[in-house]
Design an enzyme around this catalytic site. Structure first.
Site, PDB file in Angstrom:
ATOM      1  CB  SER A 104      -0.968  -0.062   1.196  1.00 55.97           C
ATOM      2  OG  SER A 104      -1.922   0.968   1.141  1.00 55.97           O
ATOM      3  CG  ASP A 154      -6.793  -1.972  -4.227  1.00 59.02           C
ATOM      4  OD1 ASP A 154      -7.429  -1.174  -3.518  1.00 59.02           O
ATOM      5  OD2 ASP A 154      -5.607  -2.248  -4.041  1.00 59.02           O
ATOM      6  CG  HIS A 185      -5.690  -1.715  -0.506  1.00 57.61           C
ATOM      7  ND1 HIS A 185      -5.111  -1.131  -1.608  1.00 57.61           N
ATOM      8  CD2 HIS A 185      -4.991  -1.250   0.565  1.00 57.61           C
ATOM      9  CE1 HIS A 185      -4.126  -0.338  -1.224  1.00 57.61           C
ATOM     10  NE2 HIS A 185      -4.030  -0.403   0.093  1.00 57.61           N
TER      11      HIS A 185
END
Length: 202
Positions: A104, A154, A185
């Site tokens: 991320s 995502d 995600h």
């Protein structure tokens, strides 16, 4: 040394050093289980994100969800790159292979360092990354290797942005492996298997 709070765990000199870059709100220990699945004997260099967003550690500022402060991205990418270069000296790593592993926000700063500072990071495994910079410099990234794993659903790192990152890397002659999964995600088991194969040159 460029000051970033961090942890260092020694490992086999025959295995790559893994630079672990956590996601928003995380810390240096977050990616250790992933690192051990990718390369159980590797040394680990795990800094903490230096930016606080309402108490959550990050690698750079953002103006809104998915809207990055690009000046800060460049500043923080250079800060992290300088930390990596200094850590090589501090921990006697010499010219050992080093691979950034990010999730991320950590994957995004790893992507930025890869694009901006190939002297610091030439290999990166990026989970749920997106394009960190709108127009990165035309740096020659020949010899750079990048693995990306992204979810087709995502909402935080849309595939279109991930594909922009892939294009930017390939246009600069980086070798890129793009893995897709049907989820969101997250880091998936299939993504870890694919990343481990990439890491080992399979």
């Amino acid at each position: 040394m460029t000051a970033l709070d961090h942890k260092y765990v020694e490992g086999s000199p025959d295995e790559p050093v893994l630079l672990l870059l956590h996601g928003t709100g995380g810390g240096p220990d977050d990616l250790v289980p992933i690192a051990r699945q990718l390369s159980p004997a590797s040394a680990l260099l795990a800094p903490a994100g230096p930016v606080s967003e309402h108490g959550a550690a990050r690698w750079f500022r953002r103006l809104a969800e998915g809207v990055f402060d690009h000046e800060d991205v460049v500043f923080r990418a250079n800060q992290l790159a300088d930390f990596v270069v200094a850590s090589r000296a501090e921990y006697g790593l010499g010219d050992r292979r080093l691979v950034a592993v990010g999730f991320s926000n950590g994957a995004n700063i790893a992507a930025a360092v890869t694009l901006l500072r190939p002297d610091a990071v030439r290999e990166a495994a990026l989970f749920a990354a997106m394009s960190p910079l709108p127009s990165p410099p035309r740096t020659d990234l020949s010899g750079t290797r990048v693995f990306l794993s992204n979810g087709e659903q995502d909402p935080m790192a849309p595939l279109a942005s991930a594909e922009t990152l892939v294009r930017d890397l390939r246009e600069r002659s980086a070798d890129v492996v793009a893995h897709r999964h049907p989820g969101g995600h997250q880091v998936t088991g299939n993504g870890l298997v694919a990343a481990a194969g990439w890491l080992n040159g399979e």
